[in-house]
Write an enzyme that holds these catalytic residues in place. Structure first.
Site, mmCIF file in Angstrom:
data_model
loop_
_atom_site.group_PDB
_atom_site.id
_atom_site.type_symbol
_atom_site.label_atom_id
_atom_site.label_comp_id
_atom_site.label_asym_id
_atom_site.label_seq_id
_atom_site.Cartn_x
_atom_site.Cartn_y
_atom_site.Cartn_z
ATOM 1 N N GLU A 267 0.851 -1.199 0.000
ATOM 2 C CA GLU A 267 0.000 0.000 0.000
ATOM 3 C C GLU A 267 0.879 1.238 0.000
ATOM 4 O OE1 GLU A 267 -1.922 -0.383 3.742
ATOM 5 O OE2 GLU A 267 -3.251 -1.965 3.070
ATOM 6 N N LYS A 269 2.610 4.426 1.472
ATOM 7 C CA LYS A 269 2.860 4.919 2.838
ATOM 8 C C LYS A 269 2.543 6.407 2.844
ATOM 9 C CE LYS A 269 6.100 4.375 6.688
ATOM 10 N NZ LYS A 269 6.117 5.658 7.361
ATOM 11 N N ARG A 274 -1.401 8.813 12.010
ATOM 12 C CA ARG A 274 -2.058 7.526 12.225
ATOM 13 C C ARG A 274 -3.289 7.746 13.101
ATOM 14 N NH1 ARG A 274 0.294 2.373 12.756
ATOM 15 N NH2 ARG A 274 -1.324 0.794 12.906
ATOM 16 N N ARG A 295 -1.238 6.786 17.380
ATOM 17 C CA ARG A 295 -0.436 5.559 17.571
ATOM 18 C C ARG A 295 -0.002 5.428 19.021
ATOM 19 N NH1 ARG A 295 4.808 5.488 17.714
ATOM 20 N NH2 ARG A 295 5.626 4.284 15.991
ATOM 21 N N GLU A 324 -4.828 6.349 8.045
ATOM 22 C CA GLU A 324 -3.888 7.470 8.082
ATOM 23 C C GLU A 324 -4.686 8.711 7.656
ATOM 24 O OE1 GLU A 324 -0.752 7.041 9.119
ATOM 25 O OE2 GLU A 324 0.450 8.638 8.240
ATOM 26 N N PHE A 364 -7.007 1.570 5.976
ATOM 27 C CA PHE A 364 -6.300 0.397 5.456
ATOM 28 C C PHE A 364 -6.600 -0.879 6.230
ATOM 29 C CE2 PHE A 364 -3.177 3.109 7.752
ATOM 30 C CZ PHE A 364 -2.936 2.311 8.852
ATOM 31 N N LYS A 445 8.456 -1.799 6.074
ATOM 32 C CA LYS A 445 8.614 -0.652 5.174
ATOM 33 C C LYS A 445 9.980 -0.724 4.541
ATOM 34 C CE LYS A 445 10.054 2.330 8.964
ATOM 35 N NZ LYS A 445 9.822 3.487 9.779
HETATM 36 P P1 ATP Z 1 8.165 6.794 10.534
HETATM 37 O O1 ATP Z 1 9.332 7.084 11.406
HETATM 38 O O2 ATP Z 1 8.530 6.324 9.163
HETATM 39 O O3 ATP Z 1 7.107 7.843 10.535
HETATM 40 P P2 ATP Z 1 6.978 5.271 12.599
HETATM 41 O O4 ATP Z 1 8.130 4.869 13.444
HETATM 42 O O5 ATP Z 1 6.080 6.320 13.073
HETATM 43 O O6 ATP Z 1 7.474 5.551 11.128
HETATM 44 P P3 ATP Z 1 6.456 2.835 11.369
HETATM 45 O O7 ATP Z 1 6.120 1.580 12.058
HETATM 46 O O8 ATP Z 1 7.833 2.930 10.875
HETATM 47 O O9 ATP Z 1 6.100 4.025 12.345
HETATM 48 O O10 ATP Z 1 5.494 3.083 10.154
HETATM 49 C C1 ATP Z 1 4.150 2.904 10.296
HETATM 50 C C2 ATP Z 1 3.475 4.240 10.161
HETATM 51 O O11 ATP Z 1 3.277 4.560 8.796
HETATM 52 C C3 ATP Z 1 2.072 4.139 10.716
HETATM 53 O O12 ATP Z 1 2.079 4.450 12.089
HETATM 54 C C4 ATP Z 1 1.277 5.114 9.907
HETATM 55 O O13 ATP Z 1 1.244 6.360 10.561
HETATM 56 C C5 ATP Z 1 2.060 5.279 8.620
HETATM 57 N N1 ATP Z 1 1.348 4.768 7.426
HETATM 58 C C6 ATP Z 1 1.173 5.442 6.274
HETATM 59 N N2 ATP Z 1 0.527 4.709 5.371
HETATM 60 C C7 ATP Z 1 0.250 3.517 5.948
HETATM 61 C C8 ATP Z 1 -0.386 2.327 5.481
HETATM 62 N N3 ATP Z 1 -0.883 2.209 4.256
HETATM 63 N N4 ATP Z 1 -0.483 1.294 6.361
HETATM 64 C C9 ATP Z 1 0.020 1.397 7.601
HETATM 65 N N5 ATP Z 1 0.658 2.491 8.088
HETATM 66 C C10 ATP Z 1 0.777 3.544 7.258
#
Ligand code: ATP
Length: 591
Positions: A267, A269, A274, A295, A324, A364, A445
């Protein structure tokens, strides 16, 4: 249990530094509590009256509390000299309290030394009820009503109780253990070791309310000991109570991803916020139909008035959705950068912001529908449920996705998202349940390399542990560098870097202000720091910053065992708790 007994236990806990000792002491406390006290006591230990996702704030400043302490009648104050209490408005006492506060820096400690040792006989439930009343006073004159109620409460307790009452009101309980330690302690209370932790953690992730979990699990200790699964069976997802969100691992190449995960859903990003959406058509207790959580499980419903459109956008009776939220330009439909989405973070101008920057929720996942928990179902099934949920509308849109097991296609999809200005792809295992946190390889990711060779593939989120007073030109700001750390498997924070370069004057002033609001006198018990690196000011674990670096190298000085080359501050991660910081185990995937 008397509140003073409870407070004495908290004080003992505060002195402990080993997580195991804390677990055992907490377990002891849990078994001594009456079943009706378990939930309120659990919230109070976390420094709140209600579970954190409900957020009930006192709206009382340090200044107001200073005033309240000064107004406690002199009969209750240690060694009170009458001259201090001579004036009617208590202003001399206020000056004295202020003086002591400036010296000690912890109003809880000040009040503990200020108060006469009396045994009040107030129970946990009575103090909890009195505090709740104070927090709920609102409207004109409520500050005065709150003040008088705080004076009355402080006048009827001993010093240790007063210390924790003041800290609870200020939101600074800071006992040094996380929800995970509380889960260990619950297990310990029942079986004398941590063997039920996994079971309790699974339960907590589905319904992040430690108070209700403690009640359920400790209500019948014998049953929990023999058949914990049956006891916890009814403790599952509940609309209105947040589910701990799933997070991503990092992998380097699409080939590695397919090798590890098999068939995947990819999907976009999205670069937004979140938001976990809870919907109950028949209404929650207060009559509203939606709740939104970040989150970090914070309630952000007020930020999104457009969520009220959900009842017209679906025929469902109840839902928990994962999404998101992202701002868009209503004329061009173009998605906007994160900073613009966040313009509505300030409470006052949300109405205006939602007209100027309307929000779309890219949904999502679906975790609950009417009375059916979907969390244990496969992602493929949950995606099928999602397809039928929404009627035509502008606010809730299903996140687009592809299903593939072809690494070339996956790579192309990821690059396609980047070229559209998104953050790349989130890749999810098709046949997996919804797994909270970063456990299992279910969500991944791909982070782009920064381009120049030698740089780390991704940024780190580190805990600010303290700061050093600046030298030379920086001495004017009182802060020159930060000491930061990462987590080990027991949630101890171990140092990994000192960050001094790349901080502008404005940043330094802002950082000092933030650090000072969490400054503590002694090194927090969960820190492991080599003596040579002790900072000038210790900072309670709370502040998380994102840093980039060029390389991870071995280090004899940093307790993480490694250090960062050229660490630089990228941003302040207001959306993260210290327990969400990067762990030592994750460092490998950054190199
Ligand atoms: P980053 O530092 O990249 O912002 P993070 O540490 O906050 O990431 P990660 O687990 O790395 O969190 O990435 C997940 C985050 O990506 C989710 O908390 C959400 O906010 C965002 N996100 C964006 N698009 C999506 C998607 N399609 N599905 C799930 N999460 C998504």
């Amino acid at each position: 249990m008397l509140f003073s007994t409870f407070s004495t236990a908290l004080e003992e806990l505060e002195q402990l530094s080993s997580r195991l000792d804390m677990t055992e002491r907490l377990a002891q406390l849990f078994v001594q509590l009456d079943s009706s006290e378990l939930a309120p006591a659990s919230y109070l230990m976390q420094g709140s009256l209600v579970p954190p996702y409900l957020s009930l704030e006192f709206q009382l400043s340090t200044k107001m509390l200073l005033r309240a302490i000064a107004r406690v009648p002199s009969d209750f104050v240690v060694g009170s000299s009458l001259s201090l209490f001579g004036d009617e408005d208590g202003s001399s006492a206020e000056i004295e309290v202020n003086k002591r506060y400036k010296k000690v820096g912890d109003l809880g400690q000040v009040v503990a030394e200020w108060m006469q040792v009396t045994n009040s006989g107030l129970t946990i439930l009575e103090v909890h009820a009195a505090l709740e009343k104070i927090a709920r006073f609102s409207g004109t004159g409520s500050q005065d009503t709150k003040l008088s109620a705080v004076v009355a409460l402080l006048s009827s307790v001993d010093g240790v109780s007063a210390k924790f009452i003041v800290r609870i009101i200020l939101g600074k309980v800071r006992l040094g253990f996380s929800a995970m330690t509380m889960l260990d302690a619950l297990s310990w209370a029942v079986v004398g070791d941590k063997s039920h932790h996994k079971l309790l953690e699974d339960a907590y992730q589905k319904r992040a309310d430690i108070g209700v979990l403690a009640e359920t699990y400790l209500a019948d200790i014998v049953a929990s000991k023999t058949d914990p699964v049956a006891v916890l069976a009814a403790y599952s997802v509940k609309v209105g109570i947040p589910v701990v969100p799933a997070l991503c691992h990092r992998l380097n190449s699409s080939q590695e991803i397919i090798d590890k995960m098999g068939e995947v859903i990819a999907e976009p990003k999205y670069d937004g916020l979140r938001v976990q959406i809870h919907f109950k058509r028949s209404g929650f207790q207060d009559g509203t139909t939606v709740r939104a959580y970040t989150r970090n499980l914070d309630d952000v419903t007020h930020m999104f008035p457009e969520l009220s459109e959900l009842k017209n956008s679906t025929d469902e009776e109840a839902l928990i959705l994962d999404s998101e939220a992202i701002g868009y330009n209503p004329e061009t439909n173009e998605l906007l950068p994160f900073q613009e989405t966040m313009t509505r973070k300030r409470k006052h101008d949300i109405g205006a912001a939602s007209e100027k920057v309307p929000i779309k929720f890219f949904v999502f996942d679906v975790l609950f529908r009417v009375n059916i928990g979907l969390i244990d179902k496969k992602l493929r099934e949950r995606k099928d449920v999602l397809k039928g949920l929404f009627k035509n509308n502008r606010t809730f849109e299903l996140a687009s996705y592809i299903i593939t097991s072809d690494p070339v296609l996956l790579r192309e999809y990821h690059e396609d998202q980047l070229s559209k200005g998104l953050e790349g792809a989130v890749i999810k295992k098709v046949d997996s349940d919804y797994q909270s946190g970063r456990k299992g390889w279910k969500w991944v990711k791909i982070k782009e390399e920064e381009g120049t060779s030698g740089k780390l593939k991704d940024t780190l989120d580190v805990v600010v542990m303290g700061y050093y007073a600046g030298r030379g030109k920086r001495s004017q700001f009182g802060i020159g560098a930060l000491l930061v750390g990462v987590l080990d498997e027991t949630e101890s924070v171990k140092t990994i870097a000192k960050i001094g370069t790349g901080l502008s004057e404005k940043r330094l002033v802002d950082l000092k202000q933030r650090c000072d609001s969490f400054a503590v006198e002694k090194m927090p018990s969960q820190y492991v720091v080599d003596g040579s690196l002790a900072p000038d000011v210790w900072v309670h674990p709370s502040l998380v910053i994102e840093i980039a670096a060029d390389e991870i190298t071995r280090s004899p000085n940093h307790t993480a065992g490694v250090a960062l080359r050229f660490p630089r501050l990228m941003s302040i991660r207001e959306d993260k708790n210290w327990t969400d910081a990067t762990s030592i185990a994750e460092l490998d995937s950054l190199q």
